[in-house]
Design an enzyme around this catalytic site. Structure first.
Site, PDB file in Angstrom:
ATOM      1  N   PRO A  50       0.808  -1.213   0.000  1.00 27.20           N
ATOM      2  CA  PRO A  50       0.000   0.000   0.000  1.00 27.20           C
ATOM      3  C   PRO A  50       0.844   1.266   0.000  1.00 27.20           C
ATOM      4  O   PRO A  50       0.841   2.031   0.957  1.00 27.20           O
ATOM      5  CB  PRO A  50      -0.828  -0.142   1.286  1.00 27.20           C
ATOM      6  CG  PRO A  50       0.078  -0.894   2.197  1.00 27.20           C
ATOM      7  CD  PRO A  50       0.776  -1.892   1.296  1.00 27.20           C
ATOM      8  N   CYS A  51       1.534   1.510  -1.083  1.00 28.34           N
ATOM      9  CA  CYS A  51       2.422   2.665  -1.125  1.00 28.34           C
ATOM     10  C   CYS A  51       1.639   3.977  -1.109  1.00 28.34           C
ATOM     11  O   CYS A  51       2.197   5.037  -0.877  1.00 28.34           O
ATOM     12  CB  CYS A  51       3.327   2.593  -2.349  1.00 28.34           C
ATOM     13  SG  CYS A  51       2.445   2.319  -3.884  1.00 28.34           S
ATOM     14  N   TYR A  52       0.341   3.909  -1.318  1.00 27.67           N
ATOM     15  CA  TYR A  52      -0.461   5.136  -1.286  1.00 27.67           C
ATOM     16  C   TYR A  52      -0.687   5.606   0.145  1.00 27.67           C
ATOM     17  O   TYR A  52      -1.161   6.712   0.371  1.00 27.67           O
ATOM     18  CB  TYR A  52      -1.804   4.893  -1.993  1.00 27.67           C
ATOM     19  CG  TYR A  52      -2.569   3.729  -1.472  1.00 27.67           C
ATOM     20  CD1 TYR A  52      -2.456   2.500  -2.107  1.00 27.67           C
ATOM     21  CD2 TYR A  52      -3.390   3.856  -0.347  1.00 27.67           C
ATOM     22  CE1 TYR A  52      -3.150   1.407  -1.620  1.00 27.67           C
ATOM     23  CE2 TYR A  52      -4.092   2.778   0.139  1.00 27.67           C
ATOM     24  CZ  TYR A  52      -3.967   1.546  -0.501  1.00 27.67           C
ATOM     25  OH  TYR A  52      -4.650   0.463  -0.012  1.00 27.67           O
TER      26      TYR A  52
END
Length: 96
Positions: A50-52
């Site tokens: 989940p790089c967001y």
DNA sequence: TAGATGACTCACA
DNA sequence: ATGTGAGCCATCT
């Protein structure tokens, strides 16, 4: 190193975000925030990470989100119930 | 192979 | 309050 970053990212709970500095700290070097940014940027397995959920120290979203840009990132965060205002999140509430 | 760059952050002038 | 310099690690040229 990047493995640790990804691992930590996966542990981020739903509806929460983390700062680069935070990750750098967990990974080992508090000053490695820049390296963290690079690692996530060049992350090919971002569908599993989940790089967001990663924002700057002031809650500002990333400049170049691989999944479609900063706007897409905003959408994703809102999808998790995170209130995004002017491409920024409230670290007081969503920061870990 | 070596040098420069970058999704960052903090400290000091 | 604004501006500059330093420190990290992976990738690019």
């Amino acid at each position: 190193m990047k493995e640790k970053v990804f691992a930590f990212l996966k542990t981020v709970p739903y509806g929460k975000v983390v700062t680069y500095g935070r990750i750098a700290e967990v990974v080992g070097n508090k000053k490695a925030a820049r390296a963290v940014g690079n690692i996530i940027h060049t992350n090919r397995d971002f569908f599993g990470v989940p790089c967001y959920k990663v924002v700057s120290s002031k809650g500002k979203l990333s400049a170049s989100y691989a999944g479609g840009g900063i706007e897409a990132q905003k959408e994703r965060l809102e999808s998790e119930g995170i209130e995004v205002i002017a491409y920024k999140v409230d670290l007081k509430k969503y920061g870990s």
